[in-house]
Design a protein around this motif. Structure first.
Motif, short mmCIF file in Angstrom:
data_model
loop_
_atom_site.label_atom_id
_atom_site.label_comp_id
_atom_site.label_asym_id
_atom_site.label_seq_id
_atom_site.Cartn_x
_atom_site.Cartn_y
_atom_site.Cartn_z
N ALA A 38 91.32 -32.33 26.34
CA ALA A 38 91.19 -31.19 27.24
C ALA A 38 89.85 -30.49 27.04
O ALA A 38 89.20 -30.07 28.00
CB ALA A 38 92.35 -30.22 27.00
N ALA A 39 89.42 -30.37 25.79
CA ALA A 39 88.14 -29.72 25.50
C ALA A 39 86.99 -30.49 26.13
O ALA A 39 86.04 -29.90 26.68
CB ALA A 39 87.94 -29.60 23.99
N SER A 67 99.16 -27.48 31.88
CA SER A 67 98.23 -26.37 31.66
C SER A 67 96.80 -26.73 32.02
O SER A 67 96.07 -25.92 32.61
CB SER A 67 98.29 -25.91 30.19
N THR A 68 96.36 -27.94 31.68
CA THR A 68 94.98 -28.32 31.99
C THR A 68 94.78 -28.49 33.49
O THR A 68 93.72 -28.13 34.03
CB THR A 68 94.59 -29.61 31.24
N LEU A 157 95.86 -16.73 27.79
CA LEU A 157 97.29 -17.04 27.83
C LEU A 157 97.61 -18.27 26.98
O LEU A 157 98.60 -18.29 26.23
CB LEU A 157 97.74 -17.27 29.27
N LEU A 158 96.77 -19.31 27.06
CA LEU A 158 97.01 -20.51 26.26
C LEU A 158 96.90 -20.20 24.77
O LEU A 158 97.64 -20.76 23.96
CB LEU A 158 96.02 -21.61 26.66
N CYS A 159 95.99 -19.31 24.42
CA CYS A 159 95.88 -18.88 23.02
C CYS A 159 97.13 -18.11 22.59
O CYS A 159 97.62 -18.28 21.46
CB CYS A 159 94.64 -18.03 22.82
N VAL A 203 104.45 -20.57 29.35
CA VAL A 203 103.53 -21.69 29.13
C VAL A 203 104.32 -22.91 28.65
O VAL A 203 104.05 -24.04 29.07
CB VAL A 203 102.44 -21.32 28.11
N LYS A 204 105.30 -22.69 27.79
CA LYS A 204 106.13 -23.79 27.30
C LYS A 204 106.81 -24.52 28.46
O LYS A 204 106.98 -25.75 28.44
CB LYS A 204 107.19 -23.22 26.34
#
Length: 212
Positions: A38-39, A67-68, A157-159, A203-204
């Protein structure tokens, strides 16, 4: 002018090589790039504005379900994303569509089907296998709520979902801690959540819980 480019994002070298072979044979006017996390997707898109299509695996390192897909669609709304996945459960395909994918290519697809799917998306259309799953109102509502977030808020949010504290998020994203607090407040309000835990649960729910 930079050559239009296709980005293959998958962490399996053999499948990535097979995809690149199909693309280079059929779409000779396009350059190709690859990413294995993803990064790497984020850094590649930042460095190469000429990318015109992302072919995105759902199970790469750093990818949390859809999410990505949502992140790329939010940050680069002009770039279509086609999902490539070995999990072609109808529910997964339907969710990909509802979360903004322009296509879904099963990894079991033939080279001809892959090329046809890519061509359809590049032409401004979409390509999905036949689906038996019904449209989910819950997914539609979730997609609408997440669409309200700015790209920076989505990163925060992902954090949050990873359990990071504001100070840790600030360090991770290179932000002032007070800025993170402002983002968190806005995120909770937009998502209709009262706590960070509720936001993390949302997110889950983006993760694939269907078996192929």
């Amino acid at each position: 002018m930079s050559q239009p480019t296709l980005l293959v994002a998958d962490d399996h070298p053999l499948f990535r090589a097979a995809m690149l072979h199909v693309l280079r044979e059929r779409f000779t006017q396009y350059a190709t790039l690859e990413a294995a996390s993803a990064a790497a997707v984020s850094s590649t898109l930042q460095a190469h504005p000429q990318v015109e299509l992302v072919l995105l695996d759902l199970t790469m390192p750093g990818v949390r379900g859809f999410s990505t897909l949502l992140h790329v669609r939010g940050e680069y709304p002009h770039i279509p994303v086609a999902i490539i996945s070995s999990n072609d459960h109808p529910r997964v395909i339907r969710r990909a569509q509802q979360f903004g994918a322009a296509g879904f290519i099963p990894k079991s697809a033939s080279g001809q089907d892959i090329a046809d799917a890519v061509a359809a998306v590049l032409d401004g259309g979409s390509w999905f296998p036949p689906m038996a799953a019904e449209r989910s109102q819950a997914d539609a509502d979730l997609a609408a709520r997440l669409a309200q977030l700015t790209p920076q808020q989505f990163r925060v949010l992902l954090c949050l979902a990873d359990g990071l504290l504001n100070k840790q998020i600030a360090h991770e994203l290179g932000l002032a801690e007070n800025t993170v607090k402002v983002h968190v407040t806005a995120i909770l309000k937009k998502l209709g959540c009262y706590t960070r835990t509720q936001a993390a649960v949302l997110v889950k729910s983006l993760e694939n819980d269907q078996e192929a």
